[in-house]
Design a protein around this motif. Structure first.
Motif, PDB file in Angstrom:
ATOM      1  N   ASP A 449      15.143  14.980  18.681  1.00 46.33           N
ATOM      2  CA  ASP A 449      15.344  15.981  19.557  1.00 46.33           C
ATOM      3  C   ASP A 449      14.067  16.590  20.066  1.00 46.33           C
ATOM      4  OD1 ASP A 449      17.258  18.114  20.394  1.00 46.33           O
ATOM      5  OD2 ASP A 449      16.321  19.459  19.360  1.00 46.33           O
ATOM      6  N   MET A 450      13.059  16.585  19.135  1.00 44.79           N
ATOM      7  CA  MET A 450      11.664  17.012  19.642  1.00 44.79           C
ATOM      8  C   MET A 450      11.291  16.236  20.677  1.00 44.79           C
ATOM      9  SD  MET A 450      10.319  17.875  15.573  1.00 44.79           S
ATOM     10  CE  MET A 450       8.455  18.416  16.203  1.00 44.79           C
ATOM     11  N   LYS A 451      11.156  14.919  20.532  1.00 43.27           N
ATOM     12  CA  LYS A 451      10.842  13.934  21.530  1.00 43.27           C
ATOM     13  C   LYS A 451      11.393  14.283  22.956  1.00 43.27           C
ATOM     14  CE  LYS A 451      10.409   8.909  22.335  1.00 43.27           C
ATOM     15  NZ  LYS A 451      10.839   7.703  21.903  1.00 43.27           N
ATOM     16  N   LYS A 452      12.963  14.432  22.993  1.00 42.82           N
ATOM     17  CA  LYS A 452      13.535  14.499  24.071  1.00 42.82           C
ATOM     18  C   LYS A 452      12.914  15.936  25.012  1.00 42.82           C
ATOM     19  CE  LYS A 452      18.040  12.850  22.557  1.00 42.82           C
ATOM     20  NZ  LYS A 452      19.296  13.030  22.341  1.00 42.82           N
ATOM     21  N   LYS A 453      12.504  17.009  24.051  1.00 43.03           N
ATOM     22  CA  LYS A 453      11.852  18.178  24.575  1.00 43.03           C
ATOM     23  C   LYS A 453      10.431  18.264  24.769  1.00 43.03           C
ATOM     24  CE  LYS A 453      15.841  20.993  22.472  1.00 43.03           C
ATOM     25  NZ  LYS A 453      16.338  21.939  21.654  1.00 43.03           N
ATOM     26  N   GLY A 454      10.047  17.117  24.499  1.00 43.99           N
ATOM     27  CA  GLY A 454       8.525  17.013  24.865  1.00 43.99           C
ATOM     28  C   GLY A 454       7.496  17.722  23.834  1.00 43.99           C
ATOM     29  N   GLU A 455       8.335  17.917  22.606  1.00 44.78           N
ATOM     30  CA  GLU A 455       7.276  18.719  21.630  1.00 44.78           C
ATOM     31  C   GLU A 455       6.524  17.671  20.821  1.00 44.78           C
ATOM     32  OE1 GLU A 455      10.278  20.725  18.841  1.00 44.78           O
ATOM     33  OE2 GLU A 455      11.211  21.681  20.747  1.00 44.78           O
TER      34      GLU A 455
END
Length: 481
Positions: A449-455
């Motif tokens: 999920d963090m990857k999808k949001k660019g975190e």
């Protein structure tokens, strides 16, 4: 900084322990003390007669009291009793209750006169058993278990010096001449111009924690047992006795023959309980065992030439964390925690990692700063390692059983990094009874999920924090994470 004898003399901790010698601190006291009861039946050559010597010191008062005409120092015999209770400090023992000095308090002045008066009163009343003086912490103001320990050291200083002389010779420790008297000389180690006194481990017991010196006796177990016996004799409830002061116990024991005889008889039958250095509840040897383990397992850093400061600090931090993982899983570092069926909490793990990191920093002369539990306004950070204002890596530690594990990974660590303007972060998971696969799956879902949001996605290091068994144990099954 206080160091152990073994460090000062460039020896191994096991060199002292294998000989049964307390590997104490220089310039720092411990919460251990010498219990005269532990001298009973002692098989160490220098201490075989020490218990009798200790009692004899007080037995000799009986003869002096017979000739006392006035209880002040104009009377030569009373003055001799005062002198017998005047005991100077014994240096470099590493024992006691003080926070800064490595020596006892000694006895002199008003306290020596107080004890002399008490001795006169006790003996004059026909109470001549020397054991009553080993119980002064029960009936005398300003005398606690630590003071009895100091008195024991003073009375038996010759025995401790003889023991120190032998041990120093066996360990090839440099010695100097110490003139105990004009005709008795010992060859013992010195520190800051004063002789060191080595103490056998089996003569030491735990000094209970109390608010002050004179409160210590209240938490000594056998003192309470003695008080309960007195309470039974006089028919007073134990709850009421708990409020009694020393003067009350003094009047009860010295003014009632049955109480006196019971207390003396009970003490004669007592055996001392030595401190358990194996479980080491007071962590007397925690630091030296850890230090020696780290010296045996030096930190190996990757080649950092050409790296920018941010990457360099991150790689150093990661290397320290991976070395910590190796020490816990392969060198049983966590055994420092798992004693007396105790389980470490998160603070234990934080402190252990901090100690490991700080030791490696000093050993490798690393140009970094390690800060623990700094609060930049968003809560307390477990650690952050910096190199001036040029680079900053934050470390967050969570046990796998922590209900806020995922929150700590995604939210807390990110907030700490923003607050500290850190370039990188590392997340350490101490695996306990949880399933590693379940934890990895849950953190993996958060990472997706963090990857999808660019975190920013911090690296996770999993450490097997379960109790590790010796390789010689037939049930030993190494668990690598």
């Amino acid at each position: 900084m206080a160091i152990h004898y073994s460090q000062y003399y460039n020896l191994q901790h096991k060199d002292f322990v294998s000989k049964g010698v307390y590997n104490g601190f220089l310039d720092k006291d411990s919460l251990l003390h010498i219990d005269p009861l532990l001298l009973k039946g002692c098989s160490i050559p220098e201490f075989k007669e020490s218990y009798n010597t200790f009692l004899c010191h007080f037995q000799k008062l009986v003869h002096l009291v017979k000739y006392v005409k006035d209880t002040n120092e104009t009377d030569p015999f009373f003055k001799m009793i005062v002198k017998r209770f005047t005991m100077s400090e014994i240096s470099n023992t590493g024992l006691g209750f003080s926070k800064e000095n490595s020596h006892g308090k000694g006895i002199s002045g008003d306290l020596a006169k107080q004890l002399a008066n008490s001795a006169y009163t006790i003996i004059k009343a026909g109470l001549e058993d020397p054991e009553i003086f080993a119980l002064m912490q029960l009936i005398e103001d300003n005398v606690g278990a630590d003071r009895i320990s100091d008195m024991t050291l003073y009375i038996l200083q010759k025995d401790f010096l003889a023991y120190t002389q032998r041990i120093a010779k066996e360990l090839n420790i440099k010695t100097e001449k110490y003139n105990y008297t004009y005709d008795i000389v010992y060859e013992v180690p010195f520190y800051r111009g004063k002789p060191i006194h080595f103490i056998p481990m089996n003569l030491l017991t735990d000094l209970p924690k109390a608010n002050d010196f004179d409160d210590i006796d209240k938490v000594c177990n056998y003192n309470n047992q003695l008080k309960k016996k007195v309470a039974d004799i006089i028919g007073v409830a134990w709850a009421q006795c708990k409020e009694y002061k020393k003067r009350d116990w003094r009047e009860l024991i010295l003014g009632n023959k049955a109480c006196y005889e019971t207390v003396v008889s009970y003490y004669k039958g007592l055996k001392g309980v030595p401190y358990d250095f194996t479980s080491d509840g007071k962590k007397e040897y925690y630091d030296i065992l850890l230090n020696e383990l780290l010296l045996q397992n030096p930190l190996i850093l990757p080649s950092l030439s050409g790296y920018n400061p941010q990457t360099e600090v991150y790689e150093i931090t990661k290397s320290i964390c991976l070395q910590f993982k190796h020490l816990v899983e392969d060198n049983r570092l966590s055994e420092l925690f798992y004693k007396n069926n105790r389980k470490p909490d998160e603070t234990d793990w934080q402190m252990l990692l901090y100690t490991v990191a700080d030791t490696y920093k000093k050993a490798a002369s690393l140009d970094i700063s390690i800060t623990r539990e700094d609060n930049p306004g968003v809560g307390e950070i477990d650690f952050h390692i910096t190199c001036g204002a040029k680079a900053n890596t934050v470390i967050e530690i969570k046990r796998s059983s922590n209900a806020n594990l995922l929150h700590g990974y995604r939210t807390q660590l990110a907030a700490y990094m923003r607050a500290e303007k850190a370039d990188n972060g590392l997340f350490l998971v101490i695996m306990e009874d949880s399933s590693i696969e379940q934890i990895k799956t849950k953190i993996g879902e958060v990472q997706e999920d963090m990857k999808k949001k660019g975190e920013y996605i911090p690296e996770v290091i999993y450490i097997n924090g379960k109790k590790q068994y010796s390789a010689s144990n037939r049930n030993y099954q190494p668990s690598r994470l």
